[in-house]
Every structure is written in C-alpha cells, then in structure tokens.
Scaffold this active site. Structure first.
Site, PDB file in Angstrom:
ATOM      1  N   LYS A   1     -84.504  66.341 -86.132  1.00 18.43           N
ATOM      2  CA  LYS A   1     -83.393  66.583 -85.207  1.00 18.43           C
ATOM      3  C   LYS A   1     -83.346  65.524 -84.099  1.00 18.43           C
ATOM      4  O   LYS A   1     -84.166  64.626 -84.057  1.00 18.43           O
ATOM      5  CB  LYS A   1     -83.493  68.000 -84.640  1.00 18.43           C
ATOM      6  CG  LYS A   1     -83.425  69.072 -85.745  1.00 18.43           C
ATOM      7  CD  LYS A   1     -82.069  69.117 -86.451  1.00 18.43           C
ATOM      8  CE  LYS A   1     -82.105  69.687 -87.848  1.00 18.43           C
ATOM      9  NZ  LYS A   1     -82.232  71.117 -87.980  1.00 18.43           N
TER      10      LYS A   1
HETATM   11  C1  LIG Z   1     -82.144  72.363 -88.881  1.00 18.50           C
HETATM   12  C2  LIG Z   1     -81.067  73.352 -88.782  1.00 18.50           C
HETATM   13  C3  LIG Z   1     -81.323  74.678 -88.425  1.00 18.50           C
HETATM   14  C4  LIG Z   1     -82.706  75.261 -88.389  1.00 18.50           C
HETATM   15  O1  LIG Z   1     -83.535  74.735 -87.466  1.00 18.50           O
HETATM   16  P1  LIG Z   1     -85.087  75.196 -87.472  1.00 18.50           P
HETATM   17  O2  LIG Z   1     -85.565  74.775 -86.128  1.00 18.50           O
HETATM   18  O3  LIG Z   1     -85.739  74.456 -88.584  1.00 18.50           O
HETATM   19  O4  LIG Z   1     -85.112  76.662 -87.658  1.00 18.50           O
HETATM   20  C5  LIG Z   1     -80.262  75.523 -88.184  1.00 18.50           C
HETATM   21  N1  LIG Z   1     -78.998  75.098 -88.342  1.00 18.50           N
HETATM   22  C6  LIG Z   1     -78.707  73.851 -88.719  1.00 18.50           C
HETATM   23  C7  LIG Z   1     -77.265  73.455 -88.848  1.00 18.50           C
HETATM   24  C8  LIG Z   1     -79.727  72.945 -88.965  1.00 18.50           C
HETATM   25  O5  LIG Z   1     -79.449  71.699 -89.381  1.00 18.50           O
END
Ligand SMILES: *Cc1c(COP(=O)(O)O)cnc(C)c1O
Length: 402
Positions: A202
């Site tokens: 992210k």
């Molecule tokens: C990565 C992602 C999540 C989940 O994030 P985590 O921290 O791994 O639970 C949720 N929504 C979207 C759109 C994502 O890309």
C-alpha cells in the site's frame, strides 16, 4: 517517439529479447534507516505489543487526517469488520459493495451473517456507480462500502445523498486512498467510518496493519474494546507501573490490535507519504503522456474535483484491437521482466460468491475484469524503470495488434 524503435521487436514470450535484464517487481516498499532504527529501539524498549508507539502513531495519523481519534488495528479488513459490528450489521441485513474490489469487505459482511449485494461500477474510474447504488437499495439495506479504487475518490456527494435518504451507514474503504482528497476534504472522514491498510504494497506500510476512523466519537471506546478481546478499559496499560488492574471480558471481542513494532514503522512511513505521492503522480503523468497516442489501451479516467492518491496505474486493454486476451499480455509483460498485477477481478465472479448468491449480471465489472491490468507504480521506481515499462507495453501490444 524514441520508444518506436522497440515496437517492431518480438516479445520475449515469443522468443525475442526482454526490454530489461533484471526483473522489475510490481511493487517494492521503501523502508528507511529511521524505520529500522525505530523497530530496533522498540525491541530494546521491552514493550513489544500495543503500547506507547501505537498511541503516538494513532495520534499522528489522526492529525494527518484532521480528525480527533484513529484506532490502530492489524489490518484494514479488521477495520471494516469492526465498523460492521459497531454499526450493528447482522443477519437479514444487506450491505452494498462495488464488485471491483478486494474480497475482504464482502467476506466480513458474510462473517456478520449479513448479505453482500455486489453493485456495478463506473466505466471510467471503476468506482461504485451512484446510480447503480441507488437502484440496489431496498428495505433490508443497512450499509454501503464504497472503495476509492486505485486511490481515486468515489463520487461521495452522490453516495452520501443516497445513504442519508435511506439511513445507511457508510464505511469508506480507503485501502488505496490514504492521501486522497474529495472536493477539498480527505476521504475516510466523509462517511461514518474510514478504513485504511498498511499492507506491504500500500501507499505506506507497517508490513501488515490498518487504521480505522469514525465520525461517531461515542463508538471509539467500543471499537478499541472489541479490537482487543472485548476486555474492559485500557487493557494495554494492565502491565504498566500504575498498579495492578483487573481486566474483564465485557463482550466476545477480536484480536485485531496494532502492536508497537508496526507503529514503529508507521510513525516514519507516515511522514513520507506526501513525498511519495508526488513521485507516483510524476510516474502517472509520464505513463499518461507515453500512452496518449496508443489506441490499444485506455487508462482509468480522472475527475477534476479530486486529488487522487495514485495508488495504482490501471489500464484497460482494447481487446477488439488485439489478437490475444489480457492474460497473454500479462504473461508477455512478465517475460519482458516487468511485474504486473490485476486489480481486481469482480468479486461476484469468485467461486464462493458465484455459487452462494443469486446471479446478478454486472456488465461493467465483468467487462473490466477481462481487460484490466496494473503496471508498476511506486516511489522506489526510477525514471529508467518507468521508461522500461512503457517500452514493454508498447512493444507487446504492437506485436499483438489484430
Ligand atoms: C489491500 C486492500 C484491503 C485489505 O487490506 P488489509 O490491510 O490487507 O486487510 C481492503 N480493500 C482494498 C481495496 C484493498 O486493496
């Protein structure tokens, strides 16, 4: 264009030479010495679980977002789950979710015994289409989980208008959109909840991790309690020097708390997010320019009123002009030593949802599922990496032109 020299080349997948020798990963996080030192300091400090660094990171995050409080968690998924729990979503309830997303929000709705209602997206941004959202609402609908896909804010005025008309809870999935701004306001504080992810790929990372905001201040204590087993009062202080405190279970909670080694990373990553966004914005502009004359793909659309977080660079292939499908293009780009991704094949087509929920055709989501492809976009890339991606895309698509 200088790239045109490569366009007659044979893709590596078809026996040619790849555009670069070393593989360019789809994403590589930037971890600085400060982060590393802070993690080591945390280890030396003796406080390994949720504690002072988590508090500091929560405060810094809340300040960045311009809100009073933020709740540190071990994932965005945990944040979405706790939002559903504290919004009172349960059996018999329906929750509207755009089908172009990561499946975790739908999974959490199922875990609550409620029903996800997948809804179609806008053709240009792949964000929840407000008109389709309005059509999907019925008397069982209790909440909506808009996803600011690829970091581009949803049309929140429209979504909030429908939600308030029907008394729906709005849980913003901000996993891609930490820095995003909608009409001058940060996303995540527009609805009832905003959930953020610090997963490794992210915009900033704590390895795994997440944060939850809510505009309902009276729900914060309950969120914190539920995030740590459902134990009463500031449970993390129970081993501090302030004297022994008994703890009690007041609700069957979860194990969703962020801990201090994650926060150690987050404290330093957060300071750098705006600088990194600037780099991703530059690479996005370069891709835009380089593909402007190419009739074989369409980048995602962008609206004037937004400050996008540029989490992903997604292209939609013009399959009518190609003689291969998207998966062949993925393989060909990987063979050029360019890491690629797909964000996201429509969730309603995944086996669990396809077989358990009534069939509901979502033409735009299904159309996009066949055509989408994400190119590398991260601040660890250098200018030469970006040019390699451009050369590979132009070479591969030119070769496969119908
Ligand atoms: C990565 C992602 C999540 C989940 O994030 P985590 O921290 O791994 O639970 C949720 N929504 C979207 C759109 C994502 O890309």
């Amino acid at each position: 264009m200088t790239e045109s020299v490569d366009e007659g080349g044979t893709p590596a997948l078809e026996g040619g030479r790849p555009v670069r020798g070393a593989f360019l990963p789809f994403h590589r996080a930037v971890i600085g010495e400060e982060e590393i030192r802070e993690v080591v300091d945390t280890l030396h400090s003796g406080w390994l679980t949720t504690g002072p660094r988590t508090k500091r990171f929560e405060q810094a995050f809340a300040a960045y977002m311009g809100v009073g409080e933020a709740v540190g968690l071990n994932s965005c998924t945990a944040g979405i789950h706790l939002a559903l729990v504290t919004a009172g979503i349960g059996p018999g309830d329906e929750v509207i979710i755009p089908s172009v997303s990561f499946p975790c929000a739908a999974n959490m709705v199922i875990q609550q015994g409620a029903t996800p209602v997948f809804t179609d997206v806008e053709k240009d941004t792949l964000n929840l289409d407000p008109d389709r959202f309005r059509e999907a609402v019925n008397e069982r609908t209790r909440a909506v989980i808009p996803v600011h896909f690829a970091g581009h804010p949803c049309d929140m005025d429209e979504i909030l208008a429908v939600a308030s008309e029907h008394g729906l809870e709005v849980i913003e999935d901000c996993a891609h959109a930490l820095e995003a701004v909608y009409r001058g306001r940060r996303v995540g504080s527009l609805g009832d909840y905003g959930a953020y992810s610090f997963y490794a790929t992210k915009n900033m990372t704590t390895g795994e991790g997440g944060m939850l905001l809510t505009r309902h201040e009276d729900r914060v204590d309950r969120l914190r309690m539920l995030s740590l087993h459902g134990i009463s009062r500031d449970a993390w202080k129970r081993y501090s020097s302030e004297g022994y405190r008994h703890w009690e279970t007041v609700w069957p909670g979860f194990k969703y708390n962020m801990f201090d080694m994650q926060a150690a990373l987050g404290l330093h990553q957060l300071r750098r997010v705006d600088g990194w966004l600037g780099v991703r914005r530059r690479w996005t502009q370069r891709y835009d320019e380089a593909f402007a004359d190419l009739d074989l793909l369409t980048p995602l659309g962008r609206r004037r009123y937004v400050g996008a977080a540029h989490h992903l660079y997604v292209i939609l292939l013009r399959l009518g002009k190609l003689r291969v499908d998207r998966d062949r293009v993925l393989d060909a780009l990987q063979a050029e030593n360019i890491g690629v991704g797909v964000h996201f094949r429509a969730v309603h087509l995944h086996p669990f949802y396809r077989t358990r929920l009534p069939a509901r055709p979502l033409p735009v989501a299904e159309w996009a599922t066949e055509r989408m492809l994400s190119l590398p976009l991260c601040p660890s890339m250098e200018e030469g990496d970006v040019e390699d991606v451009i050369r590979a895309v132009r070479k591969v698509l030119a070769y496969y032109r119908a």
